[in-house]
Motif scaffolding. Sequence first.
Motif, PDB file in Angstrom:
ATOM      1  N   ILE A 251       0.813  -1.217   0.000  1.00  0.00           N
ATOM      2  CA  ILE A 251       0.000   0.000   0.000  1.00  0.00           C
ATOM      3  C   ILE A 251       0.847   1.268   0.000  1.00  0.00           C
ATOM      4  N   ALA A 252       2.167   1.159   0.001  1.00  0.00           N
ATOM      5  CA  ALA A 252       3.038   2.339   0.067  1.00  0.00           C
ATOM      6  C   ALA A 252       3.472   2.757  -1.328  1.00  0.00           C
ATOM      7  N   ASP A 253       3.400   4.044  -1.588  1.00  0.00           N
ATOM      8  CA  ASP A 253       3.850   4.610  -2.859  1.00  0.00           C
ATOM      9  C   ASP A 253       4.778   5.773  -2.516  1.00  0.00           C
ATOM     10  N   ILE A 254       6.090   5.562  -2.683  1.00  0.00           N
ATOM     11  CA  ILE A 254       7.092   6.496  -2.174  1.00  0.00           C
ATOM     12  C   ILE A 254       8.205   6.668  -3.190  1.00  0.00           C
ATOM     13  N   LEU A 255       8.731   7.879  -3.268  1.00  0.00           N
ATOM     14  CA  LEU A 255       9.988   8.122  -3.971  1.00  0.00           C
ATOM     15  C   LEU A 255      10.781   9.123  -3.145  1.00  0.00           C
ATOM     16  N   ALA A 256      11.989   8.730  -2.750  1.00  0.00           N
ATOM     17  CA  ALA A 256      12.840   9.593  -1.930  1.00  0.00           C
ATOM     18  C   ALA A 256      14.069  10.018  -2.722  1.00  0.00           C
ATOM     19  N   VAL A 257      14.457  11.273  -2.541  1.00  0.00           N
ATOM     20  CA  VAL A 257      15.697  11.811  -3.112  1.00  0.00           C
ATOM     21  C   VAL A 257      16.548  12.248  -1.931  1.00  0.00           C
ATOM     22  N   GLU A 258      17.737  11.648  -1.763  1.00  0.00           N
ATOM     23  CA  GLU A 258      18.487  11.771  -0.520  1.00  0.00           C
ATOM     24  C   GLU A 258      19.907  12.278  -0.754  1.00  0.00           C
ATOM     25  N   PRO A 259      20.161  13.590  -0.624  1.00  0.00           N
ATOM     26  CA  PRO A 259      21.541  14.086  -0.694  1.00  0.00           C
ATOM     27  C   PRO A 259      22.384  13.469   0.418  1.00  0.00           C
ATOM     28  N   SER A 260      23.631  13.108   0.077  1.00  0.00           N
ATOM     29  CA  SER A 260      24.481  12.411   1.037  1.00  0.00           C
ATOM     30  C   SER A 260      25.938  12.826   0.864  1.00  0.00           C
ATOM     31  N   VAL A 261      26.683  12.772   1.972  1.00  0.00           N
ATOM     32  CA  VAL A 261      28.106  13.107   1.916  1.00  0.00           C
ATOM     33  C   VAL A 261      28.948  11.934   1.428  1.00  0.00           C
ATOM     34  N   ARG A 262      28.364  10.739   1.357  1.00  0.00           N
ATOM     35  CA  ARG A 262      29.134   9.564   0.932  1.00  0.00           C
ATOM     36  C   ARG A 262      28.231   8.581   0.216  1.00  0.00           C
ATOM     37  N   PRO A 263      28.844   7.596  -0.485  1.00  0.00           N
ATOM     38  CA  PRO A 263      28.021   6.509  -1.017  1.00  0.00           C
ATOM     39  C   PRO A 263      27.301   5.794   0.118  1.00  0.00           C
ATOM     40  N   TYR A 264      26.320   4.975  -0.211  1.00  0.00           N
ATOM     41  CA  TYR A 264      25.510   4.349   0.833  1.00  0.00           C
ATOM     42  C   TYR A 264      26.345   3.469   1.753  1.00  0.00           C
ATOM     43  N   ASP A 265      27.226   2.652   1.187  1.00  0.00           N
ATOM     44  CA  ASP A 265      28.052   1.764   2.001  1.00  0.00           C
ATOM     45  C   ASP A 265      29.309   2.494   2.445  1.00  0.00           C
ATOM     46  N   PRO A 266      29.669   2.407   3.747  1.00  0.00           N
ATOM     47  CA  PRO A 266      30.880   3.079   4.230  1.00  0.00           C
ATOM     48  C   PRO A 266      32.106   2.630   3.461  1.00  0.00           C
ATOM     49  N   GLU A 267      33.010   3.579   3.193  1.00  0.00           N
ATOM     50  CA  GLU A 267      34.224   3.267   2.442  1.00  0.00           C
ATOM     51  C   GLU A 267      35.390   2.897   3.348  1.00  0.00           C
ATOM     52  N   ASP A 268      35.277   3.180   4.660  1.00  0.00           N
ATOM     53  CA  ASP A 268      36.317   2.829   5.619  1.00  0.00           C
ATOM     54  C   ASP A 268      35.666   2.635   6.979  1.00  0.00           C
ATOM     55  N   GLU A 269      36.466   2.567   8.028  1.00  0.00           N
ATOM     56  CA  GLU A 269      35.952   2.278   9.364  1.00  0.00           C
ATOM     57  C   GLU A 269      35.494   3.525  10.112  1.00  0.00           C
ATOM     58  N   ARG A 270      35.645   4.696   9.493  1.00  0.00           N
ATOM     59  CA  ARG A 270      35.157   5.904  10.146  1.00  0.00           C
ATOM     60  C   ARG A 270      33.635   5.980  10.034  1.00  0.00           C
ATOM     61  N   LEU A 271      33.051   6.843  10.845  1.00  0.00           N
ATOM     62  CA  LEU A 271      31.617   7.076  10.725  1.00  0.00           C
ATOM     63  C   LEU A 271      31.277   7.672   9.368  1.00  0.00           C
ATOM     64  N   GLY A 272      32.150   8.561   8.878  1.00  0.00           N
ATOM     65  CA  GLY A 272      31.888   9.176   7.586  1.00  0.00           C
ATOM     66  C   GLY A 272      33.032  10.064   7.169  1.00  0.00           C
ATOM     67  N   PRO A 273      32.979  10.611   5.954  1.00  0.00           N
ATOM     68  CA  PRO A 273      34.087  11.400   5.423  1.00  0.00           C
ATOM     69  C   PRO A 273      34.078  12.865   5.852  1.00  0.00           C
ATOM     70  N   LEU A 274      32.984  13.308   6.476  1.00  0.00           N
ATOM     71  CA  LEU A 274      32.871  14.702   6.876  1.00  0.00           C
ATOM     72  C   LEU A 274      33.486  14.854   8.265  1.00  0.00           C
ATOM     73  N   VAL A 275      34.577  15.606   8.374  1.00  0.00           N
ATOM     74  CA  VAL A 275      35.302  15.749   9.639  1.00  0.00           C
ATOM     75  C   VAL A 275      35.147  17.178  10.134  1.00  0.00           C
ATOM     76  N   ILE A 276      34.637  17.316  11.377  1.00  0.00           N
ATOM     77  CA  ILE A 276      34.441  18.622  11.987  1.00  0.00           C
ATOM     78  C   ILE A 276      35.507  18.818  13.063  1.00  0.00           C
ATOM     79  N   ALA A 277      36.279  19.894  12.943  1.00  0.00           N
ATOM     80  CA  ALA A 277      37.338  20.185  13.901  1.00  0.00           C
ATOM     81  C   ALA A 277      36.741  20.596  15.242  1.00  0.00           C
ATOM     82  N   PRO A 278      37.489  20.448  16.342  1.00  0.00           N
ATOM     83  CA  PRO A 278      36.976  20.845  17.657  1.00  0.00           C
ATOM     84  C   PRO A 278      36.517  22.302  17.657  1.00  0.00           C
ATOM     85  N   GLY A 279      35.300  22.517  18.143  1.00  0.00           N
ATOM     86  CA  GLY A 279      34.756  23.861  18.231  1.00  0.00           C
ATOM     87  C   GLY A 279      34.191  24.412  16.936  1.00  0.00           C
ATOM     88  N   ASP A 280      34.408  23.724  15.838  1.00  0.00           N
ATOM     89  CA  ASP A 280      33.938  24.227  14.541  1.00  0.00           C
ATOM     90  C   ASP A 280      32.484  23.848  14.278  1.00  0.00           C
TER      91      ASP A 280
END
Length: 291
Positions: A251-280
Amino acid sequence: MPVPSAPALDSTLVSLARDSLGARIDPIGARLDSLIYSRDDGDPVELLYRREPEPDLPTDAPGSNGQWHRRYAGGWHTLVPHSGDERTVDGVAQPFHGEAAWKTWRVAAASTAPGSAARVHASVTLDTVPIRLERVFELFGTTLRITQRATNLGERPQPISWAEHPAFAPPLVGPGLGITLGESVLPLHVPAPPETHGAFAAYPCGAIGRAVLDNPVSGLRVTLEWDAELFPYAFIWQEHRASQGSPWHGIADILAVEPSVRPYDPEDERLGPLVIAPGDTIATTFTLTLA
């Protein structure tokens, strides 16, 4: 931009409206629960997919992946500091689609001067990472603008992932819909053929962070825009009344468009490629415009 004082921490939906648009924000996940467009020549149109799960859902779904789908209410989520399947990073369990979508945010309507946009401000501090998030919703004519900030409260650089998850529904989604990502017309058939009813694909969006959903049959055209340098990928997810299992049941009819900082599957062991410096703080804006 001023922060409203004494926001309430509860589960009450917060509404805002201006001109031809009306919106409603859920404190759980700071999720955009509803976006209604009032056309001059017809009835108001709900643009987002919405589902109302029962409040007493059983908790026997396996892990956060199962719980997410059992409790999925649609709308527009922000997925921070992780998106995708649950995983453990640095000994910390990250739930499906990230902690921010599961937490209750502080949400309040901000005062606006005459002639300014309607505005709602939401904020939360995460537990799995030392990140504070702010999410501001504003309406201008036929445009919804979401401004979001991520601040590192810790003393070390913090990697994160980040994706936005707006899910659209009929009458925008349906026969006649065409999708242009950046400058390319996507090779999508809407509704998807039966063998691809749960279609999901990741696309590089190129130099322009823009997706245009144009449906001449329904007379609706929506343009979603974002920072392509910060979010170089876009996921396209389709679900068109074919999946019979929980929670869709055909019964669901959906289409999602999802901007992302990385491909769906992680490329390494980090949480993600976007790194925020302390206090930034990293700040960015998403707009959704009706034509």
